[in-house]
Every structure is written in structure tokens, then in C-alpha cells.
Design a protein around this motif. Structure first.
Motif, short mmCIF file in Angstrom:
data_model
loop_
_atom_site.label_atom_id
_atom_site.label_comp_id
_atom_site.label_asym_id
_atom_site.label_seq_id
_atom_site.Cartn_x
_atom_site.Cartn_y
_atom_site.Cartn_z
N GLU A 16 -7.76 37.05 -2.13
CA GLU A 16 -6.98 35.87 -2.49
C GLU A 16 -6.58 35.89 -3.95
N THR A 17 -7.47 36.35 -4.82
CA THR A 17 -7.14 36.45 -6.24
C THR A 17 -6.03 37.47 -6.46
N ALA A 18 -6.11 38.60 -5.76
CA ALA A 18 -5.06 39.62 -5.86
C ALA A 18 -3.73 39.08 -5.32
N ALA A 19 -3.78 38.37 -4.21
CA ALA A 19 -2.56 37.80 -3.62
C ALA A 19 -1.94 36.75 -4.55
N GLU A 20 -2.77 35.94 -5.18
CA GLU A 20 -2.28 34.94 -6.12
C GLU A 20 -1.55 35.61 -7.28
N GLY A 21 -2.15 36.63 -7.86
CA GLY A 21 -1.50 37.36 -8.96
C GLY A 21 -0.21 38.01 -8.51
N PHE A 22 -0.20 38.56 -7.31
CA PHE A 22 0.98 39.19 -6.74
C PHE A 22 2.12 38.16 -6.62
N LEU A 23 1.81 36.98 -6.10
CA LEU A 23 2.83 35.94 -5.95
C LEU A 23 3.35 35.47 -7.30
N PHE A 54 3.14 28.52 2.66
CA PHE A 54 1.76 28.43 3.08
C PHE A 54 1.34 29.85 3.46
N ALA A 55 0.50 30.45 2.62
CA ALA A 55 0.17 31.86 2.77
C ALA A 55 -1.26 32.06 3.25
N GLU A 56 -1.39 32.82 4.31
CA GLU A 56 -2.68 33.25 4.81
C GLU A 56 -2.93 34.65 4.27
N VAL A 57 -4.06 34.84 3.61
CA VAL A 57 -4.41 36.13 3.03
C VAL A 57 -5.44 36.79 3.92
N LYS A 58 -5.16 38.01 4.34
CA LYS A 58 -6.10 38.78 5.15
C LYS A 58 -6.43 40.07 4.41
N THR A 59 -7.72 40.26 4.16
CA THR A 59 -8.19 41.42 3.40
C THR A 59 -9.04 42.29 4.32
N ARG A 60 -8.70 43.55 4.36
CA ARG A 60 -9.45 44.52 5.17
C ARG A 60 -9.60 45.80 4.39
N ASN A 61 -10.57 46.61 4.79
CA ASN A 61 -10.74 47.89 4.11
C ASN A 61 -9.92 48.97 4.80
N VAL A 105 -5.26 45.49 1.42
CA VAL A 105 -6.07 46.61 1.90
C VAL A 105 -6.79 47.22 0.70
N TYR A 106 -8.10 47.37 0.83
CA TYR A 106 -8.87 47.94 -0.27
C TYR A 106 -9.68 49.13 0.22
N ASP A 107 -10.01 49.99 -0.70
CA ASP A 107 -10.87 51.14 -0.41
C ASP A 107 -12.31 50.66 -0.52
N LYS A 108 -13.04 50.73 0.58
CA LYS A 108 -14.40 50.19 0.59
C LYS A 108 -15.37 50.98 -0.29
N ASN A 109 -15.05 52.22 -0.57
CA ASN A 109 -15.94 53.02 -1.42
C ASN A 109 -15.78 52.70 -2.90
N VAL A 114 -5.69 49.01 -2.59
CA VAL A 114 -4.76 50.13 -2.47
C VAL A 114 -3.38 49.70 -1.97
N ASN A 115 -3.29 48.50 -1.38
CA ASN A 115 -1.99 48.06 -0.87
C ASN A 115 -1.96 46.54 -0.73
N ILE A 116 -0.83 45.97 -1.10
CA ILE A 116 -0.56 44.54 -0.86
C ILE A 116 0.77 44.48 -0.13
N ARG A 117 0.78 43.81 1.00
CA ARG A 117 2.00 43.66 1.80
C ARG A 117 2.24 42.18 2.04
N HIS A 118 3.39 41.70 1.61
CA HIS A 118 3.76 40.28 1.75
C HIS A 118 4.73 40.16 2.92
#
Length: 132
Positions: A16-23, A54-61, A105-109, A114-118
Motif C-alpha cells: 500500500e505504501t508503494a502504491a500510494e507513492g506510485f499514485l 477507489f483503489a484495491e492494492v494486492k501484493t504478492r510475491n 509484485v515483490y521478490d520474497k528473497n 519488482v513490478n507495479i501494475r495499475h
């Protein structure tokens, strides 16, 4: 925290913090974050131009088999729409509502994003909760 040990709460907050900065970098004004009512929550509410978003943020590895947006099913959409209708009624805004999904999308290691898609206009409101 050790790489690969990010818990769900931290993962969501980081996304959510990354998405906020992106927006913000895209010229959006953030109006609210984690807006809650009984039975619903919206991760980010923002505005730009004629739209209230109204943005839903979904974060996955990166190891996830499905796109993060796959978790925004009809039931989740209905909760977001109901919560948005509440926000619109309380705020009195006359901006056009839009429902977006932001995939993180983040690298779990390394715990690096690694990617933000709006995805703009990811779904539409209709029925009893349509604010217009």
C-alpha cells in the motif's frame, strides 16, 4: 526481518505504501488510506482530474501462480463498492467514481518490489450501491 519472512500485515502495508507513492508520482492526490466501514475497507482513495479513485492494492510475491488482481473477486468488489458509496455519501464529492486495482509484485528473497501494475477501471459499480 529476515528475507522471505515478510508476514501478511507487513506485506500489505509495504504494498500500500508503494502504491500510494506510485499514485502520487502519477499526479493523484491521496484523500484517504485504509478507509473502513463495517463490512468493508478501501486501501487507497485518491483523486485526479474528474475522478475519485477507489483503489484495491494486492501484493504478492514473485512465486505466486496467479496475478495479484485475481484475488479481487466479485464478493470483494461488492464490498469495495458498498464502502465507496458510504465514502461518497459522507464526503459529498461530485467526482466520477472509478475502481482501480494496483498489483504489487515483490521478490520474497530480497523483499524488493519488482513490478507495479495499475489497472484503471478494473471493475464497475452497478445495482443498489451505484452512487449515480
Amino acid at each position: 526481518m529476515m528475507p522471505g519472512k515478510m508476514n501478511a500485515g507487513k506485506t500489505g502495508n509495504t504494498g500500500e505504501t508503494a502504491a500510494e507513492g506510485f499514485l502520487i508520482r502519477k499526479g493523484y492526490e491521496i484523500l484517504a488510506r485504509n478507509y473502513r466501514i463495517r463490512g468493508g475497507e478501501i486501501d487507497i482513495i485518491a483523486s485526479r482530474g474528474e475522478y475519485i479513485v477507489f483503489a484495491e492494492v494486492k501484493t504478492r510475491n514473485t512465486a505466486s501462480l496467479a496475478r495479484p488482481s485475481a484475488w479481487v473477486d466479485y464478493r470483494k468488489q461488492k464490498k469495495i463498492i458498498r464502502t465507496a458509496a458510504d465514502y461518497i455519501a459522507k464526503s459529498g464529492t461530485d467526482l466520477q467514481p472509478r475502481f482501480d486495482v494496483i498489483e504489487i509484485v515483490y521478490d520474497k528473497n530480497t523483499e524488493i518490489i519488482v513490478n507495479i501494475r495499475h489497472i484503471e477501471d478494473a471493475f464497475m459499480q452497478s445495482g443498489e450501491y451505484a452512487p449515480y
